[in-house]
Write a protein that holds these residues in place. Structure first.
Motif, PDB file in Angstrom:
ATOM      1  N   ALA A  34      21.086  22.278   6.195  1.00 52.03           N
ATOM      2  CA  ALA A  34      21.996  21.265   6.741  1.00 52.03           C
ATOM      3  C   ALA A  34      22.165  20.149   5.721  1.00 52.03           C
ATOM      4  CB  ALA A  34      21.443  20.697   8.047  1.00 52.03           C
ATOM      5  N   ALA A  35      23.331  19.530   5.739  1.00 50.11           N
ATOM      6  CA  ALA A  35      23.607  18.436   4.812  1.00 50.11           C
ATOM      7  C   ALA A  35      22.674  17.259   5.064  1.00 50.11           C
ATOM      8  CB  ALA A  35      25.060  17.991   4.951  1.00 50.11           C
ATOM      9  N   GLN A  36      22.265  16.607   3.977  1.00 53.60           N
ATOM     10  CA  GLN A  36      21.395  15.442   4.050  1.00 53.60           C
ATOM     11  C   GLN A  36      22.147  14.229   3.503  1.00 53.60           C
ATOM     12  OE1 GLN A  36      18.130  15.788   5.426  1.00 53.60           O
ATOM     13  NE2 GLN A  36      19.102  17.756   5.917  1.00 53.60           N
ATOM     14  N   VAL A  37      22.295  13.207   4.328  1.00 60.72           N
ATOM     15  CA  VAL A  37      22.963  11.963   3.923  1.00 60.72           C
ATOM     16  C   VAL A  37      21.945  10.845   4.023  1.00 60.72           C
ATOM     17  CG1 VAL A  37      24.836  10.343   4.379  1.00 60.72           C
ATOM     18  CG2 VAL A  37      25.186  12.805   4.748  1.00 60.72           C
ATOM     19  N   GLU A  38      21.639  10.227   2.887  1.00 60.74           N
ATOM     20  CA  GLU A  38      20.656   9.141   2.893  1.00 60.74           C
ATOM     21  C   GLU A  38      21.182   8.019   2.014  1.00 60.74           C
ATOM     22  OE1 GLU A  38      16.179   8.651   1.298  1.00 60.74           O
ATOM     23  OE2 GLU A  38      16.401  10.079   2.942  1.00 60.74           O
ATOM     24  N   ILE A  39      21.522   6.907   2.645  1.00 65.08           N
ATOM     25  CA  ILE A  39      22.067   5.751   1.937  1.00 65.08           C
ATOM     26  C   ILE A  39      21.177   4.554   2.229  1.00 65.08           C
ATOM     27  CG2 ILE A  39      24.073   4.260   1.602  1.00 65.08           C
ATOM     28  CD1 ILE A  39      24.670   7.105   0.834  1.00 65.08           C
ATOM     29  N   ALA A  40      20.464   4.078   1.231  1.00 69.97           N
ATOM     30  CA  ALA A  40      19.612   2.901   1.416  1.00 69.97           C
ATOM     31  C   ALA A  40      20.466   1.637   1.322  1.00 69.97           C
ATOM     32  CB  ALA A  40      18.511   2.874   0.367  1.00 69.97           C
ATOM     33  N   GLU A  41      20.096   0.618   2.099  1.00 63.87           N
ATOM     34  CA  GLU A  41      20.871  -0.623   2.109  1.00 63.87           C
ATOM     35  C   GLU A  41      20.438  -1.580   1.006  1.00 63.87           C
ATOM     36  OE1 GLU A  41      23.476  -1.045   3.850  1.00 63.87           O
ATOM     37  OE2 GLU A  41      23.225   0.842   4.930  1.00 63.87           O
ATOM     38  N   SER A  42      19.283  -1.353   0.427  1.00 67.46           N
ATOM     39  CA  SER A  42      18.815  -2.200  -0.673  1.00 67.46           C
ATOM     40  C   SER A  42      18.048  -1.328  -1.656  1.00 67.46           C
ATOM     41  CB  SER A  42      17.921  -3.331  -0.157  1.00 67.46           C
ATOM     42  OG  SER A  42      16.788  -2.810   0.501  1.00 67.46           O
ATOM     43  N   LEU A  43      17.857  -1.859  -2.845  1.00 60.90           N
ATOM     44  CA  LEU A  43      17.235  -1.090  -3.916  1.00 60.90           C
ATOM     45  C   LEU A  43      15.824  -0.665  -3.532  1.00 60.90           C
ATOM     46  CD1 LEU A  43      18.122  -0.278  -6.815  1.00 60.90           C
ATOM     47  CD2 LEU A  43      16.788  -2.224  -7.640  1.00 60.90           C
ATOM     48  N   GLN A  44      15.554   0.639  -3.631  1.00 62.05           N
ATOM     49  CA  GLN A  44      14.242   1.176  -3.281  1.00 62.05           C
ATOM     50  C   GLN A  44      13.296   1.202  -4.482  1.00 62.05           C
ATOM     51  OE1 GLN A  44      13.787   2.108   0.226  1.00 62.05           O
ATOM     52  NE2 GLN A  44      15.575   0.778  -0.013  1.00 62.05           N
ATOM     53  N   VAL A  45      13.803   1.634  -5.615  1.00 56.41           N
ATOM     54  CA  VAL A  45      13.007   1.718  -6.839  1.00 56.41           C
ATOM     55  C   VAL A  45      13.886   1.236  -7.985  1.00 56.41           C
ATOM     56  CG1 VAL A  45      11.772   3.240  -8.431  1.00 56.41           C
ATOM     57  CG2 VAL A  45      11.715   3.704  -5.981  1.00 56.41           C
ATOM     58  N   PHE A  46      13.351   0.350  -8.823  1.00 55.68           N
ATOM     59  CA  PHE A  46      14.170  -0.124  -9.950  1.00 55.68           C
ATOM     60  C   PHE A  46      14.511   1.074 -10.835  1.00 55.68           C
ATOM     61  CE2 PHE A  46      15.752  -2.662 -13.330  1.00 55.68           C
ATOM     62  CZ  PHE A  46      16.045  -3.901 -12.770  1.00 55.68           C
ATOM     63  N   PRO A  47      15.810   1.337 -11.106  1.00 56.56           N
ATOM     64  CA  PRO A  47      16.197   2.573 -11.787  1.00 56.56           C
ATOM     65  C   PRO A  47      15.484   2.806 -13.115  1.00 56.56           C
ATOM     66  CG  PRO A  47      18.127   1.495 -10.888  1.00 56.56           C
ATOM     67  CD  PRO A  47      16.985   0.541 -10.695  1.00 56.56           C
ATOM     68  N   SER A  48      15.226   1.748 -13.859  1.00 56.35           N
ATOM     69  CA  SER A  48      14.639   1.942 -15.185  1.00 56.35           C
ATOM     70  C   SER A  48      13.200   2.427 -15.148  1.00 56.35           C
ATOM     71  CB  SER A  48      14.730   0.640 -15.991  1.00 56.35           C
ATOM     72  OG  SER A  48      16.074   0.334 -16.276  1.00 56.35           O
ATOM     73  N   THR A  49      12.579   2.444 -13.960  1.00 52.21           N
ATOM     74  CA  THR A  49      11.229   3.004 -13.864  1.00 52.21           C
ATOM     75  C   THR A  49      11.270   4.508 -13.619  1.00 52.21           C
ATOM     76  OG1 THR A  49      11.038   2.672 -11.471  1.00 52.21           O
ATOM     77  CG2 THR A  49      10.432   0.826 -12.874  1.00 52.21           C
ATOM     78  N   LEU A  50      12.467   5.065 -13.426  1.00 54.85           N
ATOM     79  CA  LEU A  50      12.589   6.490 -13.106  1.00 54.85           C
ATOM     80  C   LEU A  50      12.552   7.337 -14.374  1.00 54.85           C
ATOM     81  CD1 LEU A  50      15.474   6.243 -10.480  1.00 54.85           C
ATOM     82  CD2 LEU A  50      13.019   6.485 -10.023  1.00 54.85           C
ATOM     83  N   PRO A  51      12.188   8.615 -14.245  1.00 53.10           N
ATOM     84  CA  PRO A  51      12.275   9.523 -15.390  1.00 53.10           C
ATOM     85  C   PRO A  51      13.716   9.562 -15.908  1.00 53.10           C
ATOM     86  CG  PRO A  51      11.147  10.569 -13.554  1.00 53.10           C
ATOM     87  CD  PRO A  51      11.717   9.298 -13.034  1.00 53.10           C
ATOM     88  N   THR A  52      13.871   9.783 -17.200  1.00 55.30           N
ATOM     89  CA  THR A  52      15.199   9.737 -17.813  1.00 55.30           C
ATOM     90  C   THR A  52      15.365  10.890 -18.786  1.00 55.30           C
ATOM     91  OG1 THR A  52      15.120   7.319 -17.688  1.00 55.30           O
ATOM     92  CG2 THR A  52      16.815   8.285 -19.095  1.00 55.30           C
ATOM     93  N   ARG A  53      16.487  11.584 -18.668  1.00 56.74           N
ATOM     94  CA  ARG A  53      16.836  12.582 -19.683  1.00 56.74           C
ATOM     95  C   ARG A  53      17.975  11.997 -20.505  1.00 56.74           C
ATOM     96  NH1 ARG A  53      19.648  16.420 -22.137  1.00 56.74           N
ATOM     97  NH2 ARG A  53      18.717  18.467 -22.475  1.00 56.74           N
ATOM     98  N   ARG A  54      17.646  11.509 -21.701  1.00 59.10           N
ATOM     99  CA  ARG A  54      18.627  10.834 -22.541  1.00 59.10           C
ATOM    100  C   ARG A  54      19.629  11.828 -23.116  1.00 59.10           C
ATOM    101  NH1 ARG A  54      18.096   5.162 -22.024  1.00 59.10           N
ATOM    102  NH2 ARG A  54      15.887   4.709 -21.678  1.00 59.10           N
ATOM    103  N   GLU A  55      20.900  11.425 -23.095  1.00 62.04           N
ATOM    104  CA  GLU A  55      21.939  12.273 -23.656  1.00 62.04           C
ATOM    105  C   GLU A  55      21.893  12.270 -25.181  1.00 62.04           C
ATOM    106  OE1 GLU A  55      24.256  14.328 -22.167  1.00 62.04           O
ATOM    107  OE2 GLU A  55      22.951  13.975 -20.452  1.00 62.04           O
TER     108      GLU A  55
END
Length: 543
Positions: A138-159
């Motif tokens: 089934a489709a999953q829709v999850e929209i947070a109303e405020s920032l959950q994790v600062f994006p720059s702390t996430l794993p990154t695959r650099r182009e």
């Protein structure tokens, strides 16, 4: 194939993914985080051929909501994928980004074959939502109303291994009446300088020689932790990072742009003489209606001070034509300011109402035919100015950072492409007899040869090449000095000097690994990380 890439006998094949980006530099960087999260979860990036054939197991579309055609582009992409998914059981489609944050469940209603919808505030949920959609069918829709994790702390695959984005803040505190970004990305949240510089250092350690600092309004950086001079200090601190050759940033806001930033740019050698300064309109009356808290004379004064400190600075801008209530007199003011500003180039847009913004409900919406006619006039003016400013570059000797991809070729000239210090696109001719390799690289690519066998005249992506600008067009320069005749510059032509860099070494190492080249015991410098990078930085807590 190297032993590190050999499949484990009997193990199921890893699911493949592709991330497709619609929108701004923020979205491009968010897509790098999405890719890093997927790879950390065991997914493998689809090959270029599989991407083109839409045969990846997971397709993620990272959307934009700034322009009127954003939804059209999204649903056009989704419609194309629908028939493919119907024939490929197990394929998944995810939609993220600003339009997902805005439209939420409407996306699944209009495209019920979409598996996951997630917003700008919860990028980190993507792998879990994909798995949950598979498990629950089934489709999953999850929209947070405020920032959950600062994006720059996430794993990154650099182009790229030679250049990287570094986010210094997320969100925006401005209230421009035409813009929906603050509603979708929230109030501004600033990272601490030490966290930013740690990420910059990690990029440099991986081979990068250029970074671009990202924020919705970079020059308001530091307000959250009480230091209004923080952005200028950050630029100067980047100047102390050994091995970092080029620093850029985008985008500032004219209302908050201060002289300490101009001084930092001019006095920090690795901060490049390029500036994106959004004007939007030259009419003070329209600027007031837009809630842009500056006026045209202040804007022109900033440009004067920038050019006094950096005479060769290239300045670009954003312009909106046809804002509600714009009269012919207002538009004439925009033409006046654009003529005086001498922009290198401009991103020019016809105003489009965005639901949820104050401007969408304003009276006196300008008729489409009037907007189009003004847009054509503005475009013609900027094309003329761009051509004139580009022509001033002819005869200059510049150092170009070579990028991946093919250059502008013709029947007689092989070229590679790159960026000048002022960020202009430059196509550089190779000396006679050299052929510009195609992209992507192959095992017989001469740029992947051992250091002793590399042709000293052939640059790799990430290397620097010095050449003389010989021709100019509004949106690019040609540096064909190496293709001059013997009478002009000897048997191999004129000026053409290649400088090897750590970035070129890292690019070669990455490509050899990607192609499964055997380990020959030779080094190509410090390679970029082959997988996602997680800095392990703490999130910024709101106080």
């Amino acid at each position: 194939m190297s032993s590190a890439t050999l499949p484990v006998p009997g193990a199921p094949a890893a699911r493949t993914y592709v991330v497709r980006t619609l929108g701004c530099q923020m979205n491009v960087h968010d897509s790098e985080h999405m890719a890093g999260l997927l790879e950390q979860a065991g997914y493998v990036r689809a090959s270029a051929a599989d991407d083109a054939a839409n045969s990846a197991d997971v397709v993620v579309i990272n959307t934009c909501a700034v322009r009127e055609n954003a939804a059209t582009r999204l649903y056009g992409n989704l419609g194309h994928l629908a028939s493919i998914k119907a024939q490929r059981p197990g394929m998944q489609i995810a939609v993220g980004g600003c339009l997902a944050q805005k439209d939420r469940g409407e996306i699944v209603e209009r495209a019920p074959y979409v598996d996951v919808v997630f917003g700008t505030h919860n990028l980190d949920a993507l792998p879990v939502l994909l798995e949950r959609a598979r498990h629950n069918a089934a489709a999953q829709v999850e929209i947070a109303e405020s920032l959950q994790v600062f994006p720059s702390t996430l794993p990154t695959r650099r182009e790229s291994v030679y250049a990287g984005w570094v986010s210094i803040s997320v969100g925006c505190n401005n209230t421009c009446t035409f813009c929906i970004v603050p509603h979708l990305r929230g109030k501004e949240r600033d990272r601490r300088p030490g966290e930013i510089l740690a990420e910059v250092q990690a990029l440099v350690d991986g081979g990068a020689i250029e970074v671009t600092l990202l924020g919705q309004n970079v020059n308001s950086y530091g307000v959250e932790f009480g230091d209004r001079g923080a952005f200028a200090k950050l630029l100067r601190a980047c100047g102390q990072v050994e091995g970092l050759e080029r620093v850029r940033f985008t985008s500032p806001h004219p209302a908050a742009f201060t002289d300490d930033v101009i001084a930092a740019m001019a006095q920090t050698p690795n901060v490049m003489p390029s500036l994106h300064m959004p004007l939007q309109s030259g009419s003070d009356r329209v600027l007031r209606a837009m809630r842009r808290s500056y006026r045209s004379e202040k804007f022109l004064g900033i440009l004067d001070r920038v050019r006094a400190a950096m005479p060769d600075a290239a300045i670009t801008t954003d312009l909106i034509v046809g804002f509600p209530g714009e009269t012919e007199e207002d538009f004439a003011e925009t033409l006046r300011v654009v003529e005086a500003s001498r922009f290198t180039s401009a991103f020019t847009f016809q105003y489009s109402p965005r639901p949820g913004t104050p401007a969408a409900t304003m009276a006196d919406q300008v008729p489409k035919d009037v907007v189009q006619e003004r847009f054509d006039r503005l475009l013609a003016l900027q094309e003329r100015v761009s051509a004139q400013e580009a022509a001033r570059q002819v005869g200059r000797t510049i150092e170009v950072l070579v990028v991946e991809g093919s250059g502008k070729k013709d029947g007689a000239t092989q070229r590679i492409s790159g960026r000048a210090p002022d960020n202009r696109l430059v196509h550089v001719a190779l000396p006679g007899g050299l052929v510009a390799p195609g992209a992507p690289a192959s095992l017989d690519d001469p740029r992947l040869a051992d250091a002793a066998d590399l042709d000293p005249r052939l640059p790799r992506p990430g290397d620097m090449v010095t050449a003389v600008v010989t021709h100019a067009a509004p949106h690019h320069l040609l540096a064909d000095s190496a293709a001059h005749s013997a009478a002009d510059g000897g048997p191999d032509g004129g000026t053409h000097a290649v400088r090897r860099t750590r970035s070129g070494d890292a690019w070669a190492a990455r490509e050899r690994t990607r192609l499964g080249a055997p380990d020959d015991g030779h080094t190509h410098g410090t390679p970029a990380p082959s997988g996602p990078v997680s800095l392990g930085l703490p999130t910024l807590l709101r106080r």
